[in-house]
Structures are given as structure tokens and as C-alpha cells.
Design an enzyme around this catalytic site. Structure first.
Site, PDB file in Angstrom:
ATOM      1  N   SER A   1       0.722  -1.184  -0.153  1.00  0.00           N
ATOM      2  CA  SER A   1      -0.113  -0.068  -0.039  1.00  0.00           C
ATOM      3  C   SER A   1       1.136   1.262   0.032  1.00  0.00           C
ATOM      4  O   SER A   1       0.295   2.358   0.428  1.00  0.00           O
ATOM      5  CB  SER A   1      -1.061  -0.095   1.231  1.00  0.00           C
ATOM      6  OG  SER A   1      -1.694  -1.065   1.277  1.00  0.00           O
ATOM      7  N   ARG A   2       2.240   1.129  -0.565  1.00  0.00           N
ATOM      8  CA  ARG A   2       2.995   2.372  -0.618  1.00  0.00           C
ATOM      9  C   ARG A   2       3.293   2.880   0.806  1.00  0.00           C
ATOM     10  O   ARG A   2       3.998   3.875   0.878  1.00  0.00           O
ATOM     11  CB  ARG A   2       2.571   3.490  -1.664  1.00  0.00           C
ATOM     12  CG  ARG A   2       2.181   3.157  -2.936  1.00  0.00           C
ATOM     13  CD  ARG A   2       3.196   2.841  -3.722  1.00  0.00           C
ATOM     14  NE  ARG A   2       3.264   2.476  -5.082  1.00  0.00           N
ATOM     15  CZ  ARG A   2       3.125   1.420  -5.679  1.00  0.00           C
ATOM     16  NH1 ARG A   2       3.228   0.399  -4.884  1.00  0.00           N
ATOM     17  NH2 ARG A   2       2.891   1.341  -6.928  1.00  0.00           N
ATOM     18  N   LEU A   3       3.072   1.957   1.770  1.00  0.00           N
ATOM     19  CA  LEU A   3       3.628   2.427   3.169  1.00  0.00           C
ATOM     20  C   LEU A   3       5.132   1.737   3.569  1.00  0.00           C
ATOM     21  O   LEU A   3       5.218   1.188   4.231  1.00  0.00           O
ATOM     22  CB  LEU A   3       2.464   1.985   4.200  1.00  0.00           C
ATOM     23  CG  LEU A   3       1.234   2.660   4.243  1.00  0.00           C
ATOM     24  CD1 LEU A   3       0.376   2.216   5.154  1.00  0.00           C
ATOM     25  CD2 LEU A   3       1.584   4.139   4.091  1.00  0.00           C
TER      26      LEU A   3
END
Length: 213
Positions: free
Chosen positions: A190-192
Site C-alpha cells: 500500500s505504498r507505506l
């Protein structure tokens, strides 16, 4: 076409990166990650983006890492090339490694300097003969009239050094990037992503910071 490009994405799920896993010294941490890259048998694992800035205009190109120790990151090139002239004008540079198969990136910023003549001689001596000759043939970044011009120069230098040792050209040698900032990036879902940066304090101590992805 733009729609197709916009839909290209990959979710990163292999690993995480926690402060407790890091070495206190970023150069040791880099060696740890680089050893894992070598074990993965990736193609061109030492390819890195070298970024320079001259007259306010940034330039980037891929060069090959040829050494890393506590002094910094070393590579070799033509001192009279475009990058060589930009380095002369502004010795602040950046390096970027991206190993997509491991979902990892390393960003390095710092000052660049020439390696010693001995270091350059020692490395030049172990290069393949064709690469040694190429260092004489190419006036890197200069405009040439055609491919034939280059090939003729190659023949000329082959004849010049036939049967003998190819010496290192005076315009060719090593650079070393001395880091004051090193960031390790590990892709996460999730692009975290995990981003942990080493920043060299005025007292010469490396401090570790976690950055928002």
C-alpha cells in the site's frame, strides 16, 4: 498510452525494515544489503545512478560501483567527461541504487573526490585489455563524426600498444563519494514503505531517522 502507463503498479510485499535490524554505521549496513544482492545473483548489481549538478542543471547517468569501504563509494571514469567537468564545478553528488527484485533502494548524498593515483593504477591494471584500450580511444562525451572514427582510433591504439602493457591514461581514474546522508528504502504494501536515513551530525556521529514514505 497514458492510461496504460498510469495503470502500471506493483505492490511490495517481500520484507520490512526496522531500526533494530540496522547497523550503527551506514557503510556496514550497505555492505550487508549488497552481500544479499550478490547472493541473489542479480544482473549488474553494482549499477548506480550518479547525479551531478552544474549551473543549476541536474544530470544523471548510470555508472558501476567498484569499491566500498569506510572511506566511501568508488567508481572509475574519464576525468574530462561531462560528469568529470560537472564534478569539478560542484563536488556535491548523489548516488542511487535500485534492486527491484529485492524491493530495495539506497540513496547516498555527499562530497566526491578523486582517488589516489595508485588506486587508479591498481584498478586499471586489472581491467580487460579491451577496456584499457577503450579508455585511450574514447574522449568521453565529445561529439564525433561517426562510428568509423571511433573504430579507427581503436586500431591506432591497438597498434601503439601491441605486445606491451597498456598504461593508464592521465585523464582516466577513480572517484570516491564520501557520504553524509544514506537512506535505505524497503518496499512495503500500500505504498507505506520503510525509509530509514542515516544523517551525519556536525560531531561526526551517524544519527538514524525514520522518514514518512
Amino acid at each position: 498510452m497514458n492510461h496504460k502507463i498510469a495503470n502500471i503498479r506493483c505492490d511490495y510485499t517481500l520484507k520490512g525494515l526496522h531500526e533494530s535490524e540496522l547497523d550503527a554505521n551506514p557503510l556496514n549496513q550497505f555492505r550487508k544489503w549488497f552481500d544479499e544482492v550478490l547472493e541473489s545473483e542479480l544482473s549488474e548489481p553494482n549499477a548506480m545512478l550518479l547525479s551531478t549538478v552544474a549551473n543549476g542543471r541536474p544530470t544523471g547517468r548510470i555508472v558501476l560501483l567498484k569499491g566500498v569501504d569506510q572511506a566511501g563509494f568508488s567508481f572509475y571514469t574519464n576525468y574530462e567527461s561531462k560528469k568529470g567537468k560537472e564534478i569539478e564545478a560542484n563536488p556535491q553528488v548523489a548516488l542511487t541504487f535500485f534492486w527491484k527484485e529485492l524491493e530495495r533502494q539506497v540513496r547516498i548524498e555527499g562530497k566526491i573526490e578523486k582517488t589516489s593515483a595508485k588506486d587508479s593504477d591498481d584498478y586499471f591494471a586489472i581491467r580487460p585489455r579491451g577496456s584499457q584500450l577503450g579508455a585511450w580511444v574514447s574522449h568521453q562525451s565529445e561529439v564525433i563524426e561517426n562510428r568509423e572514427f571511433l573504430e579507427q582510433k581503436q586500431k591506432d591504439f591497438e597498434a601503439r600498444f601491441e605486445g606491451g602493457v597498456v598504461p593508464r591514461p592521465p585523464h582516466w581514474g577513480g572517484y570516491r563519494v564520501i557520504p553524509d546522508y544514506v537512506e535505505f528504502w524497503q518496499g512495503r504494501p500500500s505504498r507505506l514503505h520503510d525509509r530509514l536515513a542515516y544523517v551525519l551530525s556536525e560531531g561526526g556521529v551517524w544519527e538514524i531517522e525514520r522518514l514518512s514514505p
